[in-house]
Write a protein that holds these residues in place. Structure first.
Motif, PDB file in Angstrom:
ATOM      1  N   TYR A   3     -46.863  25.149  -6.105  1.00 29.63           N
ATOM      2  CA  TYR A   3     -48.133  24.964  -6.789  1.00 29.63           C
ATOM      3  C   TYR A   3     -49.016  26.192  -6.638  1.00 29.63           C
ATOM      4  N   LYS A   4     -49.945  26.280  -7.565  1.00 32.09           N
ATOM      5  CA  LYS A   4     -50.903  27.376  -7.587  1.00 32.09           C
ATOM      6  C   LYS A   4     -52.282  26.785  -7.825  1.00 32.09           C
ATOM      7  N   ALA A   5     -53.249  27.210  -7.027  1.00 40.15           N
ATOM      8  CA  ALA A   5     -54.617  26.704  -7.190  1.00 40.15           C
ATOM      9  C   ALA A   5     -55.609  27.809  -6.874  1.00 40.15           C
ATOM     10  N   HIS A  14     -50.878  29.872  -3.606  1.00 38.83           N
ATOM     11  CA  HIS A  14     -49.653  29.883  -4.398  1.00 38.83           C
ATOM     12  C   HIS A  14     -48.541  29.660  -3.385  1.00 38.83           C
ATOM     13  N   TRP A  65     -53.565  20.491  -3.669  1.00 32.33           N
ATOM     14  CA  TRP A  65     -52.169  20.039  -3.625  1.00 32.33           C
ATOM     15  C   TRP A  65     -52.091  18.532  -3.430  1.00 32.33           C
ATOM     16  N   LEU A  68     -52.591  16.817  -6.717  1.00 30.54           N
ATOM     17  CA  LEU A  68     -51.383  16.942  -7.540  1.00 30.54           C
ATOM     18  C   LEU A  68     -50.318  15.943  -7.106  1.00 30.54           C
ATOM     19  N   LYS A  97     -42.862  22.341 -10.251  1.00 33.06           N
ATOM     20  CA  LYS A  97     -43.895  23.362 -10.416  1.00 33.06           C
ATOM     21  C   LYS A  97     -45.148  22.696 -10.957  1.00 33.06           C
ATOM     22  N   LYS A  99     -49.531  22.774 -11.359  1.00 41.95           N
ATOM     23  CA  LYS A  99     -50.746  23.612 -11.401  1.00 41.95           C
ATOM     24  C   LYS A  99     -51.947  22.726 -11.493  1.00 41.95           C
TER      25      LYS A  99
END
Length: 99
Positions: A3-5, A14, A65, A68, A97, A99
């Motif tokens: 994940y990317k935040a 990331h 995260w 998500l 994956k 985001k």
């Protein structure tokens, strides 16, 4: 999960994170640099916590995260935990994956 935040415009995350489940009493010793608070909740309490975080009430903040995980997986996994079928939900090969 990968994940990317974004965070504060200068820093962000990331990461590739692994999610592990266990059904037993455990003593938690989270890193205070990484975890501000820990709370055990049931489903209704979690829904209330999510609503407060969404509304910015009571200073409730959730990590990107975690949100998500809740939005994509948690309730299904929770169902499996309650049924005793968590192994059926295990997926050791897929990297999701998000985001």
């Amino acid at each position: 999960m990968l994940y990317k935040a974004p965070s504060d415009g200068k820093w962000g995350e990331h990461e590739l994170d692994y999610l592990l489940f266990t059904i037993r009493d455990v003593k938690l010793l989270p890193n205070p640099d990484e975890v501000a608070d820990v709370k055990y909740v049931n489903r209704d309490q979690l829904k209330e916590l999510l609503q407060k975080a969404d509304a910015g009430e009571d200073g409730v903040k959730l990590s990107p995260w975690f949100r998500l995980v809740v939005d994509n997986f948690l309730m299904n996994w929770w169902d499996h935990v309650e049924k005793g079928t968590l192994r059926e939900a295990a997926d050791m090969k897929t990297i999701y994956k998000l985001k």
